[in-house]
Design a protein around this motif. Structure first.
Motif, mmCIF file in Angstrom:
data_model
loop_
_atom_site.group_PDB
_atom_site.id
_atom_site.type_symbol
_atom_site.label_atom_id
_atom_site.label_comp_id
_atom_site.label_asym_id
_atom_site.label_seq_id
_atom_site.Cartn_x
_atom_site.Cartn_y
_atom_site.Cartn_z
ATOM 1 N N ILE A 29 -15.250 -11.920 -22.364
ATOM 2 C CA ILE A 29 -14.529 -13.195 -22.273
ATOM 3 C C ILE A 29 -13.723 -13.212 -20.983
ATOM 4 N N TYR A 30 -13.320 -14.398 -20.585
ATOM 5 C CA TYR A 30 -12.408 -14.586 -19.464
ATOM 6 C C TYR A 30 -11.022 -14.845 -20.025
ATOM 7 N N ASN A 31 -10.033 -14.108 -19.545
ATOM 8 C CA ASN A 31 -8.640 -14.317 -19.931
ATOM 9 C C ASN A 31 -7.956 -14.988 -18.745
ATOM 10 N N PRO A 32 -7.547 -16.244 -18.871
ATOM 11 C CA PRO A 32 -6.958 -16.958 -17.731
ATOM 12 C C PRO A 32 -5.559 -16.487 -17.356
ATOM 13 N N GLY A 33 -5.024 -15.524 -18.098
ATOM 14 C CA GLY A 33 -3.695 -15.015 -17.789
ATOM 15 C C GLY A 33 -2.595 -15.945 -18.275
ATOM 16 N N SER A 34 -1.390 -15.642 -17.855
ATOM 17 C CA SER A 34 -0.239 -16.409 -18.346
ATOM 18 C C SER A 34 0.162 -17.552 -17.421
ATOM 19 N N LYS A 35 -0.632 -17.791 -16.390
ATOM 20 C CA LYS A 35 -0.488 -18.969 -15.524
ATOM 21 C C LYS A 35 0.927 -19.146 -14.996
ATOM 22 N N GLY A 36 1.486 -18.078 -14.444
ATOM 23 C CA GLY A 36 2.802 -18.133 -13.819
ATOM 24 C C GLY A 36 3.960 -17.804 -14.736
ATOM 25 N N GLU A 37 3.728 -17.758 -16.035
ATOM 26 C CA GLU A 37 4.787 -17.402 -16.979
ATOM 27 C C GLU A 37 4.837 -15.889 -17.140
ATOM 28 N N THR A 38 6.007 -15.373 -17.427
ATOM 29 C CA THR A 38 6.130 -13.939 -17.681
ATOM 30 C C THR A 38 6.255 -13.695 -19.179
ATOM 31 N N HIS A 39 5.846 -12.494 -19.585
ATOM 32 C CA HIS A 39 5.920 -12.088 -20.984
ATOM 33 C C HIS A 39 6.721 -10.805 -21.089
ATOM 34 N N ALA A 40 7.557 -10.733 -22.112
ATOM 35 C CA ALA A 40 8.346 -9.528 -22.348
ATOM 36 C C ALA A 40 7.427 -8.421 -22.838
ATOM 37 N N MET A 41 7.642 -7.223 -22.348
ATOM 38 C CA MET A 41 6.878 -6.056 -22.792
ATOM 39 C C MET A 41 7.525 -5.497 -24.051
ATOM 40 N N PHE A 42 6.723 -5.074 -25.006
ATOM 41 C CA PHE A 42 7.272 -4.607 -26.277
ATOM 42 C C PHE A 42 7.736 -3.152 -26.159
#
Length: 95
Positions: A29-42
């Motif tokens: 699959i293609y994962n388009p990523g978070s498109k400029g948003e950041t995600h907190a690491m667990f």
């Protein structure tokens, strides 16, 4: 379909696989990523353990496969082999 068509199909949201792959149930699959948003690491993640509190996820391809222990696994950042890129046996995964 050829590899270029498979890439396009993935970017349109489809799962694809090669008819010639040995593993049953493998697909990409293609994962388009978070498109400029950041995600907190667990907590406990390798990223967090190395001081990354949050980050953007960049676009990439993933493969659903089997790991070295025979368990189903997702391989983020999958890279096609030379044989994969030259193949014309790419197909959509039927739902």
């Amino acid at each position: 379909m050829n590899f270029g068509e498979a890439i396009q199909a993935m970017k349109e949201g489809h799962k694809v696989q090669r008819a010639g792959w040995n593993g049953k149930g493998m697909w990409c699959i293609y994962n388009p990523g978070s498109k400029g948003e950041t995600h907190a690491m667990f907590e406990g993640s390798v990223y967090k353990n190395h001081g990354v509190d949050e980050c953007e996820i960049l676009p990439h391809f993933d493969m659903y496969t089997v790991n070295a222990h025979g368990r189903r696994a997702m391989l983020p950042g999958w890279l096609a082999s030379q044989s994969d890129m030259d193949a014309d046996d790419w197909q959509l995964v039927k739902a």
